[in-house]
Design a protein around this motif. Sequence first.
Motif, mmCIF file in Angstrom:
data_model
loop_
_atom_site.group_PDB
_atom_site.id
_atom_site.type_symbol
_atom_site.label_atom_id
_atom_site.label_comp_id
_atom_site.label_asym_id
_atom_site.label_seq_id
_atom_site.Cartn_x
_atom_site.Cartn_y
_atom_site.Cartn_z
ATOM 1 N N THR A 178 0.819 -1.217 0.000
ATOM 2 C CA THR A 178 0.000 0.000 0.000
ATOM 3 C C THR A 178 0.851 1.264 0.000
ATOM 4 O OG1 THR A 178 -0.133 0.082 2.422
ATOM 5 C CG2 THR A 178 -1.824 -1.199 1.257
ATOM 6 N N ARG A 179 2.150 1.142 0.291
ATOM 7 C CA ARG A 179 3.053 2.290 0.247
ATOM 8 C C ARG A 179 4.476 1.805 0.023
ATOM 9 N NH1 ARG A 179 2.081 3.741 6.611
ATOM 10 N NH2 ARG A 179 3.206 1.987 7.494
ATOM 11 N N ILE A 180 5.312 2.679 -0.546
ATOM 12 C CA ILE A 180 6.658 2.286 -0.934
ATOM 13 C C ILE A 180 7.714 3.168 -0.290
ATOM 14 C CG2 ILE A 180 8.221 1.965 -2.905
ATOM 15 C CD1 ILE A 180 5.606 1.686 -4.617
ATOM 16 N N THR A 181 7.508 4.485 -0.373
ATOM 17 C CA THR A 181 8.492 5.426 0.148
ATOM 18 C C THR A 181 8.764 5.166 1.625
ATOM 19 O OG1 THR A 181 7.779 7.106 -1.433
ATOM 20 C CG2 THR A 181 9.001 7.869 0.501
ATOM 21 N N GLY A 182 10.029 4.949 1.973
ATOM 22 C CA GLY A 182 10.414 4.694 3.357
ATOM 23 C C GLY A 182 10.576 3.236 3.709
ATOM 24 N N ALA A 183 10.239 2.331 2.785
ATOM 25 C CA ALA A 183 10.315 0.897 3.092
ATOM 26 C C ALA A 183 11.753 0.455 3.353
ATOM 27 C CB ALA A 183 9.710 0.092 1.954
ATOM 28 N N GLY A 184 12.675 0.898 2.491
ATOM 29 C CA GLY A 184 14.073 0.522 2.674
ATOM 30 C C GLY A 184 14.653 1.068 3.963
ATOM 31 N N ASP A 185 14.261 2.286 4.330
ATOM 32 C CA ASP A 185 14.737 2.881 5.571
ATOM 33 C C ASP A 185 14.192 2.114 6.774
ATOM 34 O OD1 ASP A 185 15.821 4.802 3.883
ATOM 35 O OD2 ASP A 185 14.086 6.122 4.077
ATOM 36 N N THR A 186 12.941 1.678 6.677
ATOM 37 C CA THR A 186 12.335 0.891 7.754
ATOM 38 C C THR A 186 13.066 -0.430 7.926
ATOM 39 O OG1 THR A 186 10.157 1.896 7.421
ATOM 40 C CG2 THR A 186 10.213 -0.249 8.519
ATOM 41 N N PHE A 187 13.379 -1.080 6.800
ATOM 42 C CA PHE A 187 14.126 -2.342 6.844
ATOM 43 C C PHE A 187 15.472 -2.141 7.541
ATOM 44 C CE2 PHE A 187 17.525 -4.873 4.938
ATOM 45 C CZ PHE A 187 17.079 -6.163 5.157
ATOM 46 N N ALA A 208 10.284 -8.643 8.447
ATOM 47 C CA ALA A 208 8.932 -8.571 9.005
ATOM 48 C C ALA A 208 8.512 -7.119 9.205
ATOM 49 C CB ALA A 208 8.874 -9.328 10.331
ATOM 50 N N ALA A 209 9.425 -6.291 9.683
ATOM 51 C CA ALA A 209 9.113 -4.875 9.895
ATOM 52 C C ALA A 209 8.844 -4.172 8.568
ATOM 53 C CB ALA A 209 10.266 -4.190 10.633
ATOM 54 N N ALA A 210 9.626 -4.483 7.552
ATOM 55 C CA ALA A 210 9.420 -3.869 6.236
ATOM 56 C C ALA A 210 8.095 -4.307 5.631
ATOM 57 C CB ALA A 210 10.578 -4.232 5.315
ATOM 58 N N ALA A 211 7.746 -5.587 5.798
ATOM 59 C CA ALA A 211 6.467 -6.090 5.282
ATOM 60 C C ALA A 211 5.295 -5.396 5.971
ATOM 61 C CB ALA A 211 6.384 -7.590 5.482
ATOM 62 N N ALA A 212 5.411 -5.205 7.287
ATOM 63 C CA ALA A 212 4.338 -4.519 8.023
ATOM 64 C C ALA A 212 4.204 -3.076 7.568
ATOM 65 C CB ALA A 212 4.627 -4.576 9.524
ATOM 66 N N TYR A 213 5.338 -2.460 7.235
ATOM 67 C CA TYR A 213 5.308 -1.062 6.779
ATOM 68 C C TYR A 213 4.640 -0.935 5.425
ATOM 69 C CZ TYR A 213 6.828 3.551 5.274
ATOM 70 O OH TYR A 213 6.837 4.834 4.807
ATOM 71 N N VAL A 214 5.089 -1.701 4.436
ATOM 72 C CA VAL A 214 4.555 -1.539 3.081
ATOM 73 C C VAL A 214 3.096 -1.954 3.002
ATOM 74 C CG1 VAL A 214 6.827 -1.816 2.011
ATOM 75 C CG2 VAL A 214 5.335 -3.816 2.274
ATOM 76 N N SER A 215 2.657 -2.842 3.900
ATOM 77 C CA SER A 215 1.248 -3.260 3.895
ATOM 78 C C SER A 215 0.342 -2.235 4.571
ATOM 79 C CB SER A 215 1.107 -4.612 4.601
ATOM 80 O OG SER A 215 1.374 -4.487 5.991
ATOM 81 N N GLY A 216 0.957 -1.237 5.228
ATOM 82 C CA GLY A 216 0.173 -0.223 5.931
ATOM 83 C C GLY A 216 -0.155 -0.597 7.348
ATOM 84 N N GLU A 217 0.335 -1.747 7.815
ATOM 85 C CA GLU A 217 0.036 -2.215 9.164
ATOM 86 C C GLU A 217 0.711 -1.327 10.208
ATOM 87 O OE1 GLU A 217 1.216 -6.067 11.908
ATOM 88 O OE2 GLU A 217 0.879 -6.367 9.765
ATOM 89 N N THR A 218 1.938 -0.844 9.903
ATOM 90 C CA THR A 218 2.698 -0.023 10.825
ATOM 91 C C THR A 218 2.345 1.451 10.627
ATOM 92 O OG1 THR A 218 4.541 -1.582 10.772
ATOM 93 C CG2 THR A 218 5.010 0.632 11.598
ATOM 94 N N PRO A 219 1.999 2.169 11.696
ATOM 95 C CA PRO A 219 1.710 3.600 11.556
ATOM 96 C C PRO A 219 2.980 4.377 11.243
ATOM 97 C CG PRO A 219 1.762 2.996 13.864
ATOM 98 C CD PRO A 219 1.846 1.710 13.107
#
Length: 297
Positions: free
Chosen positions: A253-262, A285-296
């Motif tokens: 659901t979102r892309i920008t910031g995924a690599g930084d989150t990982f 797991a943290a990156a997957a939660a981020y791109v799926s929109g699960e992580t605020p």
Amino acid sequence: MKTQADILCIGSVLWDVIGRTAIHMQVGADVPGRITRLPGGVAMNIAMTLRRFGLTPALLTSIGRDPEGDELVADAIRRGMVTDTIYRSEDLPTDVYMAIEGGNGLIAAIADAHSLEAAGAKILAPLSDGMLGTAEAPWRGCVALDGNLTVELLQTIASSPLFAAADLRVAPASPGKAERLLALLGHPSATLYVNREEAGLICHTQFETAPAAAAALIAKGAARVLVTDGGKPTSVATADRIITQTPASVLVTRITGAGDTFMAAHIAAELGGADAEDALSQALAAAAAYVSGETPI
């Protein structure tokens, strides 16, 4: 609020202006969607994730003394980050990043990080003036470093006694800036976080898989690398071994910031004592939660 930093985040802290739509887009498309304005930049994205893991990051960056900068610093303070280390410029405006994301991925982006580049070595002053360290007693902890810095400044960091005892974690700001990391490729304590495309740009070739890219970067002189490849296998490599894991399949659901989150999640896992296998699993797991929109955000 805790004022003692656990880790330094050096690089871009700016405003992200992101337009998102679920519709697949082509050049010239005009579609409905949502536009958000949020704190961003590689250093800030990493810092925000580190805070979610209970770590306290100090920001070393350039932020203007304009209303946008005041708002950005206030947000960082509210999130529990150390901001006394920020260089506040009287004449440089606060940087901004603008991107368009469609159902088929990132369509286009423009990073206006001119103020960070213009500030140059001024952002590193806390490492030499005693706030965080000196040349005789350098910072001995972890440093998350982003590739928005100039080549000249990255070269300075690579040879500076201020970073001689640091655990350097380095990421390019974008594929277009990946080659800047060549300045730090041979640093004995640097870990490079890149995607498969960025690895190819650094090595001046193309790779079919993350393990192949990771092996090539090690052969080129990197001490340790992590190579991601979207939803395909990700690898962490040293001269001794390569570990590869496949991310969980999620709805993006979102892309920008995924690599930084990982990157931030991997750092937090290792600082928390996780071994190489577990740290990689936790980061994916943290990156997957981020791109799926699960992580605020």
